[in-house]
Scaffold this active site. Structure first.
Site, PDB file in Angstrom:
ATOM      1  N   SER A 208       0.718  -1.256  -0.116  1.00  0.00           N
ATOM      2  CA  SER A 208      -0.091  -0.059   0.037  1.00  0.00           C
ATOM      3  C   SER A 208       0.907   1.229  -0.161  1.00  0.00           C
ATOM      4  CB  SER A 208      -0.800  -0.183   1.040  1.00  0.00           C
ATOM      5  OG  SER A 208      -1.078   1.361   1.685  1.00  0.00           O
ATOM      6  N   TYR A 546       1.380   9.304 -14.038  1.00  0.00           N
ATOM      7  CA  TYR A 546       2.157   8.850 -12.742  1.00  0.00           C
ATOM      8  C   TYR A 546       2.826   9.894 -12.573  1.00  0.00           C
ATOM      9  CZ  TYR A 546       2.677   4.542 -10.267  1.00  0.00           C
ATOM     10  OH  TYR A 546       2.626   3.620  -9.267  1.00  0.00           O
TER      11      TYR A 546
END
Lengths: 626, 665
Positions: A208, A546
């Site tokens: 994560s 990104y």
């Protein structure tokens, strides 16, 4: 203490068996380099066994990935990548040092080494719920309250999390880790947790980047980390319907490898696929590199089984589409561990592609590159993957070129460079590169390739070879290791992503990069930051972008705080310019503050009411999302 | 880069300003020709994609924005889109600039000659130019000069050329187009022409706004326009016009550029070329239509001395910083950005506030000459009907007192401290000898000297009292235009002083109320940022307390012993305006319905009548600027209503006399 149950010995045997088969398959792949080689294409060659109970034995406890794989500067001051797992492993990377020095003003003399081992004494002793523990023991499900096991499952890979670990600072960590072996084990654990009011935090691959795994510091109950790593079997494969029923703890690379053995794949390849798990993908609405062919997780999932405090939720059939009110799968996907534990998933599978080919295109500038990607999307002819790196990232990729073995190769490289910059007049400080991955029937791939290169040519794009493309994709997997190297030398950074309509791609890229530079300056960062982006996915109506952002923090007293302020500002900039809060990383706790403005108050209310019904006592208390 | 606050009102004394350099000095010492032919290589915007004038037009015509409007218009009017595109191209042709370096070089040469004859010096803050250069490199730049003279934009381009900075494209009014040759010359030096009014013309608006935005976004050139919209005839800053500012902020608000730098530029003339021209215009002699031959008549101007010019390039203001935590930019996320939408209330008020801040930034860096202070004294003396004039040493004493006061209030005063004050005064008087008369050591305004002002060909004897009055008024308004240059320095303290004067008690709240009323009343007249009443009140209190005029405790405002002189001066600053507004009110009360066109002539007649009978003291209330502002204020306050008459653009005014009385008029 480690409380093993009777199934342990068989577990170990299973592991060993896997090691053997895996090594063999890897060796055979190595020898047939021109055949389709999926594993090799990813850049990693050997297999993992992160379904070990103690993952920290092969993985870093305070950095990315395998303990044996890392970048370092050798005695000669050259950068090298250690280990044997990746294509880059064991190679010298001659350009990296200069790139780091010139980009960040970093210096080999100025080191910031990490604390080498975890000092268990700084870990808070566990707050154990004795009644829960007693009943848990009676179920025979393995668990542990060993400090290392707990710390390992207390974090994801956000910069602040890793930075704290490197400094040996440990905050609130889970009090207990449990390893259910199957769906029924999870049912038992959730029942016990409800009964004894224990907080559960599901843990899959631990990759994560949204602070989703952080234990809420205000949580006073005993926190139990529910590690799904033992639920890693493919339960069945249905070749008639092309589906596979899989336990949710399976890790991406294992899933692909096991399916490959039967001639299938899911095609779901998020950048974290070496470590991230199926359950994690479902819980965060993950996206894979090759979604253009295979789809994102929401397109791949046919059936989900999730254990909640209210009981088990699942659909009664596996129809490919249903009109039965709002799709309950969409409450599960993206729920980020706040509603329950995903235990089993039926996923679409595809026969493995016959042929795979990399490619790359050089554009005179980023604007032309984006225009080309837009056109490719308009014509709906995107290859399995198409990514566009900006100029800074192109240079970065260049710096990561391993030492060339022959004079001939370096001569060819020089020639290529000459052709592009001198003959074609591309400005080396403006040009950018798109990397491509085609997949399918050999003939169709070649046809498809031609179509894409023809479009690229209209936007001034020049084909730049397969090697550049392949290296681009390899970068995906090693870039996370690079952050650890940076952190050894005062450089901190991270990536974050967003999605936006096509007409805003250029504006967002420009404004966010500029905002980062400006914020760094305002916050007293002494060196110009690296602020770069790439377009990683194309859709009919927009794209995913990104951003990478890193800076040299020498001279700053609280670098992590500065980093967080800048990232916060960058997110504000994204939202102000019409970008989304997240394309696939999710919200976690890091981006919670923007949820209301993102989905409206009514939307928040809808999600809250689901949470309130499903989990009224907040057993799944990681406090993500809402 | 840009400071967050365009101005800080906490302590005007602490304002730091750059030093000036005289750019004419080098012109006097080296060849103008070589200068005009010098190598010109300005720093350009880092994101610039160079393009030609013709490419620029193509970009406008092919833009999504214009395309959308063309489709819309062609549907509405039942024309083919080719026809509408043709119209758009014609509009663009009429509008577009054709910046050419050769024309700029021509101007550089001729203007060098002209400037050297007209002016003693042209002083520039070179640090400001360095900041500008940096700004041009980093972001698209908008230049916002103050507008007091036709000269302004030629002067701007002249300075930028001299200092090797990127030449701007300039939004100019269509009136220049009337001057054939000159119009084209200006076009080739970067001017583009906009119609003065194009109210509902969607197509025109689309072409115009897209043209400006494309030049700005691409960093083609700095875009220059006048926030005040037109030349200020009174030398007071005009309340800003928002149209163009809205257009240039749009690319930032919609995320098309990272930031935009707004650069306020303050141009102060020691003597305005248009001095008497403006005064006549304000008195009702219509503005001569700009014509080439008219400009040549101005040749006699060349023989006069116009003192010096000061040009101050202010701190670049980042639109991003202005918008931070004020504008929610995500409001543009849900509609494609090429579809024209009416700006939201939030945006409008943001643009409006920004415009005021920028005009204030211009005001703050205006250089004031000693003559400006003398104009205060002389006008006050004239109003007090001191017929025999003021003794030179008394004038000097008062000027020195005013010098110190204005400096305490943060004025950017150029008073040569190394020269005895009496010399400063006399040299100022001699530069403005057309406006003053000195005899036997006493000074007064040259009101009787009508001969000098007279148009040749008119017979001298047949002067009616009305004509005599108007002739006096020309001198008074000319003089007032100098005094007005410093009004922004005194306006807040003056409002406070008048509020103290009118309030029934010395209770702070009561004084604030009356301050607030006056400020509201005068917000068409002076630059008072909307919604900033409290800040303005605090600023005024701060200044008057700091300078020892007032003492303010929790509830009360007390005048100090030595404060009376200051207060008397400050109240007198507002007096002419108060009287002007009163007389406009009185006039309107006596009317029942009046068209917009009738207003100025009628109110002028009314005022002349009262001036001649001696019931009014201030001749300057004859200024049509003041009359228009008063009317606008009354309409804004709802005392007067504007009703659309049977013919379009023909308004009627309805007065509510009771309303007017209620509001304390």
């Amino acid at each position: 203490g480690f409380y093993a149950n009777s199934s342990m010995p068989s577990q170990v045997t299973h592991e060993l068996l896997l090691i053997c088969t895996c090594l063999c398959s890897c060796l055979s792949l190595r020898s047939t380099a021109h055949q389709l080689c999926r594993v090799q294409s990813q850049g990693f060659l050997t297999c993992t066994y992160i379904h070990f109970f103690h993952r920290q034995e092969i993985m870093k406890w305070n950095g990315w990935g395998y303990s044996d794989s890392k970048f370092l500067y050798n005695k000669k001051g050259q950068a090298e990548f250690t280990g044997k797992r990746y294509r880059l492993s064991g190679m010298i990377i001659p350009g990296l040092r200069e790139w780091m020095e010139s980009t960040f003003g970093a210096n080999l003399q100025h080191k910031t080494p990490a604390a080498p081992i975890l000092n268990s004494s700084v870990v808070q002793p566990p707050t154990l719920n004795e009644a829960f523990l007693k009943e848990l023991k009676s179920t025979g499900i393995p668990f542990s309250h060993d400090a290392e096991d707990r710390v390992f499952r207390s974090h994801g890979h956000c910069l602040h999390e890793i930075f704290a670990l490197r400094e040996g600072k440990i905050g609130r960590v889970p009090d207990l880790v449990v390893w259910p072996n199957c769906h029924n084990d999870v049912v038992k654990i959730v029942e016990l947790a409800c009964k004894h009011n224990v907080c559960l935090i599901p843990y899959g691959g631990g990759t994560s980047v949204s602070s989703a795994l952080e234990c809420p510091p205000e949580e006073t109950r005993s926190i139990v980390s529910l590690d799904t790593s033992q639920m890693n079997r493919i339960l069945w494969i249905d070749e008639k319907n092309l589906t596979a029923h899989v336990e949710a703890g399976i890790v991406g690379q294992d899933l692909e490898r096991l399916l490959n053995e039967s001639g299938y794949c899911t095609g779901h390849e998020p950048d974290s696929m070496e470590f991230s798990s199926l359950g994690g993908w479902v819980a965060t609405r993950a996206s894979g590199m090759k979604k253009n062919i295979y789809g994102n997780i929401e397109d791949l999932v046919v059936h989900i089984k999730m254990v909640t405090p209210r009981g088990v939720i699942e659909k009664s059939c596996q129809g490919p589409r249903m009109s039965t009110g709002p799709d309950v799968h969409h409450f599960i996907m993206g729920s980020e561990g706040t509603l329950g534990v995903v235990t089993e998933v039926t996923m679409k599978i595809r026969p493995m592609p016959e042929y795979q080919k990399y490619g790359s295109v050089v554009f005179p500038n980023f604007e032309m590159g984006v225009a080309c990607l837009r056109e490719v999307a308009r014509q709906r002819c995107a290859p399995a993957s198409i990514r566009l790196m900006d100029n800074e990232q192109f240079k970065f990729g260049h710096a990561l070129k391993p030492q060339v073995s022959s004079i001939f190769t370096s001569f060819l490289d020089g020639l290529k460079k000459f052709y592009i910059t001198k003959f074609k007049g591309f400005d080396p400080n403006r040009l950018c590169v798109a990397t491509l991955l085609f997949e399918g029937d050999r003939e169709k791939v070649l046809q498809h390739e031609k179509q894409v290169y023809d479009i690229a040519a209209k936007f001034g794009g020049l084909a730049a070879g397969e090697d550049n493309g392949q290296r681009g994709y390899m970068l995906t997997f090693v870039i996370a290791y690079l952050r650890d190297l940076g952190m050894d030398y005062y450089v901190i950074g991270e990536s974050f992503e967003t999605s936006m309509p096509w007409d805003r791609v250029l504006d967002i890229c420009r404004n966010v990069k500029a905002r980062i530079v400006r914020e760094c300056k305002d916050k007293g960062v002494q060196f110009p930051p690296l602020s770069t982006c790439r377009v990683t996915q194309t859709y009919d109506a927009g794209a995913c972008v990104y951003f990478y952002f890193a800076f040299n923090y020498r001279g700053l007293s609280d670098p992590v705080h500065v980093y967080e302020q800048v990232e916060h500002a960058a997110r504000e900039e994204i939202l102000a310019n019409g970008g989304s809060l997240s394309h696939h990383h999710g919200v976690g706790k890091l981006r919670k503050e923007w949820m209301r403005e993102t989905i409206s108050s009514v939307g928040m209310g809808m999600l809250k009411s689901v949470k309130d019904y499903v989990d009224p006592n907040n057993i799944f208390g990681n406090r993500n999302l809402l | 880069m840009a400071s967050k606050a365009v101005y800080s009102h906490r302590d005007p004394m602490l304002k730091k300003r750059d030093d000036f350099e005289d750019m004419l000095e080098e012109r006097r010492n080296s060849s103008d020709l070589r200068y005009a032919l010098k190598c010109y290589t300005p720093v350009l915007y880092k994101g610039l994609t160079p393009c030609k004038v013709s490419e620029l037009k193509q970009m406008v015509l092919q833009s999504d924005q214009l395309g959308y409007v063309i489709t819309q218009v062609s549907k509405e009017k039942g024309m083919t889109s080719d026809e509408v595109t043709g119209e758009a191209a014609a509009i663009l042709e009429e509008m577009a600039q054709r910046l050419q370096l050769s024309t700029v070089r021509f101007f550089a040469f001729t203007l060098s000659k002209v400037f050297k004859t007209l002016f003693r010096s042209i002083c520039i803050n070179e640090e400001g130019l360095q900041r500008l250069q940096q700004a041009i490199h980093n972001h698209p730049v908008v230049l916002l000069p103050s507008h007091r003279s036709y000269m302004d934009f030629l002067l701007m381009s002249y300075i930028l050329y001299t200092y090797d900075l990127a030449l701007p494209v300039i939004a100019a009014g269509m009136d220049f187009m009337g001057m054939k040759v000159v119009g084209e010359m200006l076009r080739m030096s970067g001017a583009f022409f906009i119609r003065r009014s194009f109210g509902g013309d969607k197509l025109y608006w689309a072409v115009f706004s897209e043209y400006v935005k494309i030049m700005l976004k691409n960093g083609y050139a700095p875009v220059e326009f006048f926030l005040e919209g037109t030349r200020s005839r009174t030398a007071k800053s005009l309340t800003p016009k928002l149209g163009l500012l809205n257009i240039v902020m749009d690319p930032f608000l919609k995320g098309e550029v990272f930031d935009i730098s707004l650069v306020p530029v303050s141009i102060s003339y020691e003597r305005t070329l248009e001095e008497a021209l403006y005064a006549r215009e304000l008195l009702g002699v219509p503005k001569p239509k700009e014509s080439t031959s008219g400009l040549f008549k101005a040749r006699k101007i060349l023989s006069e001395d116009y003192g010096s010019i000061h040009v101050y390039f202010g701190q670049p203001v980042s639109v991003r910083s202005l918008a931070e935590s004020r504008v929610n930019r995500s409001q543009f996320n849900l509609i494609p950005r090429h579809i024209p939408t009416r700006p939201s209330e939030e945006i409008l008020s943001f643009v409006n506030d920004s415009a005021y801040r920028l005009v204030r930034a211009q005001e703050e860096n205006m250089v004031l000459k000693p003559w400006v202070l003398l104009a205060f004294v002389l006008l006050q003396k004239q109003a007090a009907e001191e017929k025999q004039g003021t003794a030179l040493d008394e004038l000097t004493e008062q000027a020195v007192w005013l010098r110190d006061l204005s400096r305490q209030y943060g004025a950017f005063l150029h008073w040569p401290d190394h020269i005895p004050p009496s010399e400063v005064v006399s040299s100022s008087l001699s530069l403005h000898r057309g406006l003053v008369r000195i005899s036997e050591g006493r000074v007064q305004l040259a009101l009787e000297q009508v001969g000098g002002q007279q148009v040749p060909g008119e017979t001298r004897g047949a002067i009616t009292p009305e004509e005599e009055l108007l002739n006096k008024a020309v001198v008074i308004l000319s003089c007032a235009s100098y005094r007005n240059q410093a009004l922004n320095v005194f306006i807040r303290p003056a409002l406070l002083a008048s509020a103290i004067h009118t309030a029934a008690s010395n209770r702070k709240q009561e004084i604030y109320n009356s301050f607030s009323f006056l400020r509201n009343m005068f917000s068409n007249e002076f630059i008072l940022c909307p919604g900033a009443t409290v800040q303005d009140f605090e600023e005024a209190c701060y200044l008057l307390v700091k300078t020892g005029t007032l003492q303010i405790n929790q509830q009360e405002v007390l005048i100090t012993e030595r404060g009376h002189r200051t207060l008397a001066f400050l109240t007198s600053v507002l007096d002419p305006f108060l009287q002007g507004y009163q007389v406009v009110c009185r006039f309107l009360c006596e009317q029942d319905g009046l068209t917009e066109k009738q207003f100025i002539p009628a109110v002028r007649k009314f005022i002349i009548k009262h001036l001649l009978t001696g019931r009014l003291g201030y001749i300057e209330v004859l200024s049509s600027d003041l009359q228009k502002n008063a009317l606008a204020a009354l309409i804004r306050l709802g005392t007067v209503q504007k009703i659309k008459g049977p013919e379009s653009n023909n308004y009627c005014f309805n007065v509510f006399p009771s309303e007017a009385r209620n509001r304390g008029l």
